[in-house]
Design an enzyme around this catalytic site. Structure first.
Site, PDB file in Angstrom:
ATOM      1  N   ARG A  15       0.841  -1.190   0.000  1.00  0.00           N
ATOM      2  CA  ARG A  15       0.000   0.000   0.000  1.00  0.00           C
ATOM      3  C   ARG A  15       0.879   1.243   0.000  1.00  0.00           C
ATOM      4  O   ARG A  15       1.936   1.272   0.651  1.00  0.00           O
ATOM      5  CB  ARG A  15      -0.902   0.027   1.233  1.00  0.00           C
ATOM      6  CG  ARG A  15      -1.835   1.238   1.267  1.00  0.00           C
ATOM      7  CD  ARG A  15      -2.662   1.299   2.531  1.00  0.00           C
ATOM      8  NE  ARG A  15      -3.465   2.529   2.551  1.00  0.00           N
ATOM      9  CZ  ARG A  15      -4.204   2.935   3.570  1.00  0.00           C
ATOM     10  NH1 ARG A  15      -4.255   2.199   4.675  1.00  0.00           N
ATOM     11  NH2 ARG A  15      -4.876   4.056   3.501  1.00  0.00           N
ATOM     12  N   HIS A  16       0.451   2.255  -0.722  1.00  0.00           N
ATOM     13  CA  HIS A  16       1.236   3.495  -0.756  1.00  0.00           C
ATOM     14  C   HIS A  16       1.360   4.099   0.644  1.00  0.00           C
ATOM     15  O   HIS A  16       0.566   3.818   1.545  1.00  0.00           O
ATOM     16  CB  HIS A  16       0.622   4.507  -1.722  1.00  0.00           C
ATOM     17  CG  HIS A  16      -0.730   5.013  -1.309  1.00  0.00           C
ATOM     18  ND1 HIS A  16      -0.919   5.901  -0.264  1.00  0.00           N
ATOM     19  CD2 HIS A  16      -1.961   4.770  -1.813  1.00  0.00           C
ATOM     20  CE1 HIS A  16      -2.196   6.182  -0.140  1.00  0.00           C
ATOM     21  NE2 HIS A  16      -2.860   5.500  -1.064  1.00  0.00           N
ATOM     22  N   THR A  28      -9.990   8.690  -1.184  1.00  0.00           N
ATOM     23  CA  THR A  28      -9.075   9.218  -2.196  1.00  0.00           C
ATOM     24  C   THR A  28      -9.015   8.234  -3.346  1.00  0.00           C
ATOM     25  O   THR A  28      -8.347   7.209  -3.268  1.00  0.00           O
ATOM     26  CB  THR A  28      -7.666   9.421  -1.617  1.00  0.00           C
ATOM     27  OG1 THR A  28      -7.753  10.000  -0.321  1.00  0.00           O
ATOM     28  CG2 THR A  28      -6.856  10.328  -2.527  1.00  0.00           C
ATOM     29  N   GLY A  29      -9.732   8.556  -4.413  1.00  0.00           N
ATOM     30  CA  GLY A  29      -9.717   7.705  -5.586  1.00  0.00           C
ATOM     31  C   GLY A  29      -8.864   8.311  -6.680  1.00  0.00           C
ATOM     32  O   GLY A  29      -7.668   8.080  -6.759  1.00  0.00           O
ATOM     33  N   ARG A  72       0.603   8.955  -5.903  1.00  0.00           N
ATOM     34  CA  ARG A  72       1.035   8.449  -4.598  1.00  0.00           C
ATOM     35  C   ARG A  72       1.544   7.014  -4.678  1.00  0.00           C
ATOM     36  O   ARG A  72       2.461   6.628  -3.939  1.00  0.00           O
ATOM     37  CB  ARG A  72      -0.106   8.556  -3.585  1.00  0.00           C
ATOM     38  CG  ARG A  72      -1.402   7.867  -3.981  1.00  0.00           C
ATOM     39  CD  ARG A  72      -2.567   8.405  -3.150  1.00  0.00           C
ATOM     40  NE  ARG A  72      -3.835   7.729  -3.414  1.00  0.00           N
ATOM     41  CZ  ARG A  72      -4.659   8.034  -4.416  1.00  0.00           C
ATOM     42  NH1 ARG A  72      -4.343   8.990  -5.265  1.00  0.00           N
ATOM     43  NH2 ARG A  72      -5.808   7.390  -4.554  1.00  0.00           N
ATOM     44  N   GLU A 103      -7.188   2.768  -7.308  1.00  0.00           N
ATOM     45  CA  GLU A 103      -8.119   2.739  -6.181  1.00  0.00           C
ATOM     46  C   GLU A 103      -9.560   2.742  -6.672  1.00  0.00           C
ATOM     47  O   GLU A 103      -9.861   3.180  -7.784  1.00  0.00           O
ATOM     48  CB  GLU A 103      -7.863   3.944  -5.259  1.00  0.00           C
ATOM     49  CG  GLU A 103      -8.729   3.990  -3.993  1.00  0.00           C
ATOM     50  CD  GLU A 103      -8.594   2.777  -3.090  1.00  0.00           C
ATOM     51  OE1 GLU A 103      -8.971   1.670  -3.544  1.00  0.00           O
ATOM     52  OE2 GLU A 103      -8.147   2.925  -1.938  1.00  0.00           O
ATOM     53  N   TRP A 104     -10.455   2.227  -5.855  1.00  0.00           N
ATOM     54  CA  TRP A 104     -11.892   2.247  -6.130  1.00  0.00           C
ATOM     55  C   TRP A 104     -12.280   3.677  -6.506  1.00  0.00           C
ATOM     56  O   TRP A 104     -11.886   4.624  -5.823  1.00  0.00           O
ATOM     57  CB  TRP A 104     -12.638   1.817  -4.873  1.00  0.00           C
ATOM     58  CG  TRP A 104     -14.086   1.416  -5.059  1.00  0.00           C
ATOM     59  CD1 TRP A 104     -15.042   2.107  -5.720  1.00  0.00           C
ATOM     60  CD2 TRP A 104     -14.704   0.230  -4.556  1.00  0.00           C
ATOM     61  NE1 TRP A 104     -16.241   1.439  -5.660  1.00  0.00           N
ATOM     62  CE2 TRP A 104     -16.062   0.282  -4.943  1.00  0.00           C
ATOM     63  CE3 TRP A 104     -14.259  -0.864  -3.799  1.00  0.00           C
ATOM     64  CZ2 TRP A 104     -16.978  -0.720  -4.608  1.00  0.00           C
ATOM     65  CZ3 TRP A 104     -15.170  -1.854  -3.476  1.00  0.00           C
ATOM     66  CH2 TRP A 104     -16.503  -1.791  -3.872  1.00  0.00           C
ATOM     67  N   ASP A 105     -13.041   3.836  -7.577  1.00  0.00           N
ATOM     68  CA  ASP A 105     -13.519   5.166  -7.983  1.00  0.00           C
ATOM     69  C   ASP A 105     -14.679   5.539  -7.070  1.00  0.00           C
ATOM     70  O   ASP A 105     -15.770   4.960  -7.169  1.00  0.00           O
ATOM     71  CB  ASP A 105     -13.952   5.137  -9.447  1.00  0.00           C
ATOM     72  CG  ASP A 105     -14.381   6.507  -9.965  1.00  0.00           C
ATOM     73  OD1 ASP A 105     -14.574   7.428  -9.141  1.00  0.00           O
ATOM     74  OD2 ASP A 105     -14.556   6.651 -11.191  1.00  0.00           O
ATOM     75  N   ARG A 185      -7.332  -4.646  -0.558  1.00  0.00           N
ATOM     76  CA  ARG A 185      -8.138  -5.565   0.250  1.00  0.00           C
ATOM     77  C   ARG A 185      -9.160  -6.287  -0.623  1.00  0.00           C
ATOM     78  O   ARG A 185      -9.434  -7.476  -0.421  1.00  0.00           O
ATOM     79  CB  ARG A 185      -8.809  -4.808   1.390  1.00  0.00           C
ATOM     80  CG  ARG A 185      -7.833  -4.463   2.518  1.00  0.00           C
ATOM     81  CD  ARG A 185      -8.492  -3.680   3.623  1.00  0.00           C
ATOM     82  NE  ARG A 185      -8.727  -2.297   3.230  1.00  0.00           N
ATOM     83  CZ  ARG A 185      -9.646  -1.509   3.785  1.00  0.00           C
ATOM     84  NH1 ARG A 185     -10.430  -1.972   4.748  1.00  0.00           N
ATOM     85  NH2 ARG A 185      -9.785  -0.251   3.383  1.00  0.00           N
TER      86      ARG A 185
END
Length: 239
Positions: A15-16, A28-29, A72, A103-105, A185
């Protein structure tokens, strides 16, 4: 590390590092946001401890790297891997920046906290019968569970194709993913064959590393390491 672990292909999820929005719990998408100084330290510390020849994440053993195109995640990848190790060739060809692991939008919920989303939905008369759950209900104006599952399944298929020919350890074909907390996840659930909305609680701190693999060197038995032994100095010397 056991002989079994050394032979079986693995997937490392990273993970960032921390961002200001992550620290505040804001979704944060697609928003481009930098790592905080603490986030930079998180990743650099993990790299010093875990990345390198003979260490847990050995660049020479990586067949491919998938990175979210968000800034990121790209910065985290740069801090984590640094310059290619001596003897590692075709490094750029091993890296793919892909929206499949973005990431999830969050759509209309971008920049909001969980509490703010729930208040907004309540004010609009939603969730009268059951509480909103992003894993199940997705985001208005953003992605659904099905859309996220589809792109992650596509990526998992690519990874299984990379691994399938070398399940006996004839060639090291570990894979690295650098991405985001929620989508990683989701990736774990899909890797294990679970629906994204399955009740499988997980936590993944900024800069954290998770390891996936297979039981008994069997590609039909994907698994998660709930604890993994670090390479010993003796094993490091053999590589």
């Amino acid at each position: 590390m056991s002989d079994q672990d050394a032979l079986t292909p693995r997937v490392f999820l990273v993970r960032h590092g921390e961002t200001e929005w992550a620290k505040l719990g804001r979704c944060t998408g697609i928003t481009e946001i930098e790592l905080t100084p603490e986030g930079t330290t998180q990743v650099s510390s993990a790299a010093a401890l875990l990345v390198g020849a003979g260490k847990l994440l050995d660049p020479s053993r990586l067949a491919h790297i998938f990175v979210s195109p968000r800034r990121r995640a790209r910065r985290t990848f740069e801090l984590l891997m640094g310059s290619p190790s001596p003897g590692v060739t075709d490094w750029e060809q091993r890296v793919t920046y892909t929206e499949d692991i973005a990431e999830w939008d969050y759509g209309d919920y971008e920049g909001l906290t969980d509490g703010e989303i729930r208040r907004l939905r309540t004010e609009r008369g939603l969730d009268g019968e059951r509480e909103w759950n992003i894993w199940r209900d997705g985001c208005e104006g953003g992605e659904s569970m099905q859309q996220v599952s589809k792109r992650l399944d596509r990526l998992i298929l690519q990874i299984r194709e990379i691994h399938s020919r070398y399940m006996n350890g004839a060639k090291p074909v570990d894979v690295l993913l650098v991405a985001h907390g929620l989508v990683l996840r989701c990736f774990v659930k899909r890797w294990l064959g679970l629906s994204v909305d399955s009740p499988f609680n997980m936590m993944m701190a900024p800069g954290a590393v998770t390891v996936l693999s297979y039981k008994k060197n069997n590609i039909s038995e994907p698994a998660i390491h709930i604890g993994i032994a670090l390479p010993t100095s003796e094993e490091s010397g053999k590589r």
